[in-house]
Scaffold this motif. Structure first.
Motif, mmCIF file in Angstrom:
data_model
loop_
_atom_site.group_PDB
_atom_site.id
_atom_site.type_symbol
_atom_site.label_atom_id
_atom_site.label_comp_id
_atom_site.label_asym_id
_atom_site.label_seq_id
_atom_site.Cartn_x
_atom_site.Cartn_y
_atom_site.Cartn_z
ATOM 1 N N GLY B 177 0.823 -1.204 0.000
ATOM 2 C CA GLY B 177 0.000 0.000 0.000
ATOM 3 C C GLY B 177 0.854 1.250 0.000
ATOM 4 O O GLY B 177 1.834 1.338 0.741
ATOM 5 N N SER B 178 0.499 2.223 -0.845
ATOM 6 C CA SER B 178 1.317 3.432 -0.982
ATOM 7 C C SER B 178 0.649 4.655 -0.376
ATOM 8 O O SER B 178 0.869 5.774 -0.825
ATOM 9 C CB SER B 178 1.638 3.675 -2.455
ATOM 10 O OG SER B 178 0.441 3.946 -3.170
ATOM 11 N N GLY B 206 -0.099 6.743 -3.698
ATOM 12 C CA GLY B 206 -0.504 7.784 -2.748
ATOM 13 C C GLY B 206 -1.707 7.409 -1.888
ATOM 14 O O GLY B 206 -2.009 8.084 -0.921
ATOM 15 N N THR B 320 -14.534 13.361 4.316
ATOM 16 C CA THR B 320 -14.917 12.742 3.053
ATOM 17 C C THR B 320 -16.203 13.357 2.523
ATOM 18 O O THR B 320 -16.340 13.603 1.322
ATOM 19 C CB THR B 320 -15.102 11.235 3.277
ATOM 20 O OG1 THR B 320 -14.004 10.771 4.069
ATOM 21 C CG2 THR B 320 -15.121 10.488 2.000
ATOM 22 N N ASP B 323 -15.373 16.846 1.222
ATOM 23 C CA ASP B 323 -14.669 16.758 -0.062
ATOM 24 C C ASP B 323 -15.643 16.417 -1.183
ATOM 25 O O ASP B 323 -15.546 16.943 -2.291
ATOM 26 C CB ASP B 323 -13.567 15.686 0.008
ATOM 27 C CG ASP B 323 -12.374 16.154 0.836
ATOM 28 O OD1 ASP B 323 -12.256 17.381 1.065
ATOM 29 O OD2 ASP B 323 -11.561 15.303 1.243
ATOM 30 N N ASN B 426 -9.957 -2.763 4.582
ATOM 31 C CA ASN B 426 -9.910 -3.580 3.380
ATOM 32 C C ASN B 426 -9.556 -5.032 3.753
ATOM 33 O O ASN B 426 -8.496 -5.280 4.301
ATOM 34 C CB ASN B 426 -8.850 -3.001 2.439
ATOM 35 C CG ASN B 426 -8.917 -3.616 1.070
ATOM 36 O OD1 ASN B 426 -9.152 -4.812 0.931
ATOM 37 N ND2 ASN B 426 -8.731 -2.804 0.061
ATOM 38 N N GLY B 461 0.132 -0.820 9.994
ATOM 39 C CA GLY B 461 -0.183 0.490 10.565
ATOM 40 C C GLY B 461 -1.085 1.292 9.649
ATOM 41 O O GLY B 461 -1.376 0.885 8.529
ATOM 42 N N ASP B 463 -4.708 3.079 8.580
ATOM 43 C CA ASP B 463 -6.140 2.791 8.683
ATOM 44 C C ASP B 463 -6.455 1.299 8.790
ATOM 45 O O ASP B 463 -7.496 0.937 9.330
ATOM 46 C CB ASP B 463 -6.879 3.380 7.477
ATOM 47 C CG ASP B 463 -7.124 4.874 7.619
ATOM 48 O OD1 ASP B 463 -6.682 5.459 8.634
ATOM 49 O OD2 ASP B 463 -7.764 5.466 6.727
ATOM 50 N N THR B 470 -6.387 9.302 10.542
ATOM 51 C CA THR B 470 -5.868 10.502 9.885
ATOM 52 C C THR B 470 -4.522 10.225 9.225
ATOM 53 O O THR B 470 -3.856 9.226 9.500
ATOM 54 C CB THR B 470 -5.666 11.658 10.893
ATOM 55 O OG1 THR B 470 -4.735 11.227 11.878
ATOM 56 C CG2 THR B 470 -6.958 12.071 11.545
#
Ligand SMILES: Cc1cc2nc3c(=O)[nH]c(=O)nc-3n(C[C@H](O)[C@H](O)[C@H](O)COP(=O)(O)OP(=O)(O)OC[C@H]3O[C@@H](n4cnc5c(N)ncnc54)[C@H](O)[C@@H]3O)c2cc1C
Ligand SMILES: Cc1cc2nc3c(=O)[nH]c(=O)nc-3n(C[C@H](O)[C@H](O)[C@H](O)COP(=O)(O)OP(=O)(O)OC[C@H]3O[C@@H](n4cnc5c(N)ncnc54)[C@H](O)[C@@H]3O)c2cc1C
Ligand code: SF4
Ligand code: SF4
Ligand code: FES
Lengths: 274, 497
Positions: B177-178, B206, B320, B323, B426, B461, B463, B470
């Motif tokens: 994951g990035s 990202g 969210t 946004d 996920n 680590g 989410d 955050t």
């Protein structure tokens, strides 16, 4: 980035492309799909892995031109680049159950092929029934035949095999012999009626749903379907489900979701290439 | 939650230049200065495009704001920062005009200050604890603006030199994951000399920074430059690879990867399970934002479609939701509204986002909850049945619960509904790793210090461990895990000798 190795048309609307994707070829099982994307501005669409060759490191996709991106996929040629991610979805549960009726319509025959192959290998008796609008739109007849004990072909116009809808052919078989499992893949409307029919005959049935997708990893929820009264994400919970529990009417409705937006973009593309 | 606060700031405070600086302006003068105002794009103009709303502050403005900081002997601000940035030190460097030293001092605990300066909820973290807010009843020192200023300054002055990295120790580490957690872990590990590869499921890097947070809040070039920086340091990036699917953990072990950091995020959108939620035109904010931010669906030359709603309702009150609703406004909505079951006071979104949303003409239907979506007859949503809510008396935990007001239902027109009621972890990685301990809600269970899971060599680590949290917490986790991995591998190397 992956590279296209070969492309060939199986029918006027259906193209087969072979892509170099060694990691996916190695992991792929029947029922898996990939998400592809062409170019920086391209859209992500799901396509089933119809065949894979782990030694050569290739996967084969079979795509029907229905809109902008499938058109672009069909227009690819050897050497072109394409983004491919996968294998996605849950593999088909392959097991020896006895006699399996495999009913495929249109381009749905492509995703059906690996299942037919695997079910045969597992020791099942395979009765395949394939349907297309007309003879020239029928794909993969020989490949399916080579893994089937029996093969029935139906065309809407009677130009090949028997004339009529797939359900007519299915019903004959269901009446004549005991079927332990039915697998159906094709246009959603076909799967709906195939499923209603097998329900009547109490034959457990699996359908592979072709919802709209974006990421294919469970992140967006574009692929939601209602199965047995519960909302599922087709990409991570499926794409295969117990057909008798699927809300096909909702699926048909959701497939039309972006119709206006999509057809505008497709028209523009067609005008460009004209 | 302050992990990196080793009190080094105490020593620094005693340096002569800093004492001098402190004496140069009396505290009374310092507290008389007004808080700097961020230059912002005009609301009427900014809703016509995706330009960044906050345009930044000048060096003069930054130095003036830095003068406000009292260099407190026991700085409470640091305690509000989840990674313990040495706030007074970096601010005093700014006051002294030593911007490079300011950035260097921030980067000791926060590797992406240009990102955190923009997206941290400062008003509940560092700035909430500032003495100005706590004791003086004044606006806190603009710590976030200052952090963003020096970080951007460093780039504009092309001063960014990738940090020094130890020579390669030929030990491979895989990052899954990035997002900010993965990127932060990668940065620290490569510094130690590890050969780090980041695997990303999507076609761009990202994580939420790329597909979730919009351009008008966090421009994509900022993420690009952080990734480029990591590449320069030697981190390898592999896109379109789903760990657990395309390659498994055991494949990676066979390829020589010796440790894993899982930063796969909380990508799964929640829905409310109310009637009509599967109508067309009702979608998750993840889908909506991904279509726009990752796929460019609002641009005519991109292939992905998106709905351009005229009456857009966004359900929820978090970042969210803000946004999504502000994106809908930019995509031409006549009416863009938030439907939130509590009131402004409970809204979890950053304060600045709520203020910006109000300036942009976003409507807030607070104390409202959707109960049903109604079709236009063709499978597309056209109306929402909403219910008014009220807040109960605080319960034992002190929280006011929203309760429905009886017979208060009415209908609102909406041709686009964006559901923004949280995300779940996920499940791809946990599902592909039998034996991995996860919580009932699906988060990976780790030891809070080293961030190691129950499987040897697997750390996690962000989410995927915290549920939706955050950026700064994800980043802090990534860094702690990097340390944990380093110690684990060193111990292992010793035990082999
Ligand atoms: C798991 C999975 C596997 C699939 N495997 C294959 C495959 O092997 N070969 C293949 O040709 N197609 C397959 N599909 C369908 C394929 O993804 C769609 O045809 C494609 O996304 C259409 O994109 P487009 O831009 O060309 O057309 P669009 O412009 O998006 O759509 C054109 C029209 O087709 C309909 N449509 C949109 N999306 C779908 C969809 N997912 N399924 C059916 N109709 C749709 C819409 O009503 C629309 O009007 C699969 C779908 C899924 C979910
Ligand atoms: C719209 C939105 C706005 C937000 N605004 C703010 C804000 O203003 N301030 C703030 O502090 N926080 C905000 N957040 C929360 C913050 O973005 C997240 O807490 C943070 O990004 C979590 O970082 P992460 O690295 O754990 O995961 P993510 O950023 O979610 O990244 C995880 C990455 O892992 C990839 N991945 C998942 N599974 C695999 C796999 N098996 N193999 C390979 N790759 C995989 C995913 O594709 C994804 O790119 C916001 C979130 C959203 C959605
Ligand atoms: S990292 Fe975030 S919380 Fe910490 S000082 Fe910077 S803006 Fe404040
Ligand atoms: S609490 Fe406020 S004034 Fe005191 S050191 Fe921190 S930022 Fe400066
Ligand atoms: S395609 Fe996005 S969740 Fe299934």
């Amino acid at each position: 980035m992956n590279r296209v190795i070969a492309k060939e048309y199986l029918s006027p609307y259906v193209a087969q492309i072979i892509i170099h994707a060694p990691l996916i070829a190695r992991k792929r099982q029947a029922g898996h799909f990939v998400i592809i994307k062409i170019g920086e501005k391209g859209e992500r669409i799901p396509l089933t892995i119809a065949k894979a060759d782990a030694d050569k490191g290739t996967i084969t996709l079979i795509v029907q031109k229905v809109g902008l991106t499938s058109h672009k996929v069909a227009s690819l040629n050897a050497g072109d680049e394409i983004d491919v991610v996968g294998p996605l979805g849950n593999a088909t549960h392959i097991e020896k159950v006895g006699t399996v009726l495999c009913a495929g319509g249109g381009v749905g025959i492509a995703p059906l092929l690996p299942i037919v192959e695997a079910m045969k290998k597992a020791g099942n008796k395979i009765i395949s029934i394939l349907a297309a609008k007309s003879k020239d739109l029928l794909i993969l007849e020989n490949e399916i035949r080579s893994h089937s004990d029996e093969l029935i072909i139906m065309t809407d116009d009677g130009s090949f095999g028997q004339k009529g809808l797939i359900t007519a052919g299915m019903e004959e078989i269901l009446k004549a012999q005991k079927i332990d499992l039915c697998v159906t893949i094709g246009p959603t409307i076909m799967m709906k009626y195939a499923s209603l029919l097998t329900k009547k005959y109490n034959v457990p049935t699996i359908a592979s749903l072709n919802t709209i997708m974006v990421d294919g990893t469970g992140m967006c929820g574009a692929c939601r379907v209602t199965v047995g009264g519960q909302v599922k994400f087709a990409c991570v919970d499926g794409p295969e489900f117990n057909a008798h529990e699927v809300d096909f009417d909702e699926l048909l409705m959701r497939l039309g979701g972006y119709k206006n937006e999509e057809s505008q973009r497709y028209q523009k593309e067609l005008e460009k290439t004209r | 939650m302050v992990e990196q606060n080793d009190n080094s700031h105490r020593g620094l405070r005693e340096e002569a230049w800093r004492k001098e600086l402190k004496k140069s302006i009396p505290a009374r003068e310092r507290t008389a200065i007004d808080r700097v105002k961020m230059t912002e794009e005009d609301a009427a103009l900014r809703i016509k495009g995706h330009m960044e709303v906050n345009k930044g502050i000048t060096a003069e403005m930054a130095m003036q704001e830095a003068r406000r900081c009292l260099d407190c002997p026991d700085p409470q601000c640091i305690k509000g920062c989840p990674v313990g940035v040495d706030i007074p030190t970096f601010i005093k460097y700014i006051e002294a005009g030593a911007f490079a030293s300011a950035v260097a001092s921030i980067k000791e605990s926060n590797v992406f200050p240009s990102i955190c300066g923009r997206v941290c909820p400062q008003e509940i973290q560092c700035e909430a604890n500032c003495i100005y807010a706590k004791k003086l009843n004044k606006e806190p020192v603009a710590i976030g603006y200052l952090e963003r200023f020096v970080a951007d300054y460093e780039y504009m002055a092309s001063r960014v030199t990738p940090p020094e990295t130890a020579p390669s120790n030929h030990t491979r580490i895989a990052i899954i994951g990035s997002g900010p957690a993965g990127l932060a872990a990668a940065g620290d590990l490569v510094k130690h000399g590890y050969e780090v590869t980041v695997f990303e499921a999507l076609h761009e890097f990202g994580g939420v920074l790329r597909y979730g947070i919009p351009e008008f809040r966090l421009p994509k070039y900022i993420i690009d430059r952080e990734i480029k920086n990591l590449q320069k340091m030697g981190v390898k990036f592999e896109r379109n690879i789903i760990v657990g699917k395309t390659v498994t953990f055991s494949d990676l072990e066979d390829e020589g990867f010796r440790a894993f950091f899982v930063g796969s995020g909380a990508g799964l959108p929640n829905f409310m399970n109310i009637p009509g939620e599967n109508l067309n035109g009702v979608l998750s904010s993840n889908e909506y934002l991904t279509r726009v931010n990752l796929m460019g669906a609002d641009k005519p030359d991109h292939d992905t479609p998106v709905y351009f709603g005229k009456n857009v309702a966004v359900i929820g009150g978090g970042n969210t939701a803000m946004d999504s609703v502000r994106t809908a406004k930019r995509l031409g909505a006549d009416r863009a509204m938030i439907i939130y079951r509590r009131s402004f006071d409970e809204m979890p979104a950053r304060q600045e986002e709520i203020r910006h949303a109000l300036e942009e003409g976003i409507e807030f239907l607070n104390l409202h909850n959707p109960v049903e979506y109604i079709s236009n007859g063709n499978g597309h949503v056209s109306r929402i049945k909403v219910q008014r809510m009220m807040l109960s008396e605080p319960d034992a935990s002190g929280r006011k619960k929203p309760v429905p007001v009886e017979d208060s239902e009415y209908f609102i027109d909406a041709d686009l509904v964006i559901v923004s009621v949280g995300v779940s972890p996920n499940p791809l990685v946990p599902r592909s790793m039998p034996g991995l301990h996860v919580s009932p809600s699906g988060t990976i269970l780790v030891n809070a210090g080293e961030m190691n899971s129950n499987i040897e060599g697997v750390f996690a680590g962000g989410d995927i461990v915290r549920g939706g949290a955050t950026v700064i917490l994800a980043m802090g986790d990534g860094r702690r895990a990097a340390q944990g991995i380093h110690e684990y591998l060193q111990k292992k190397a010793k035990s082999v000798e």
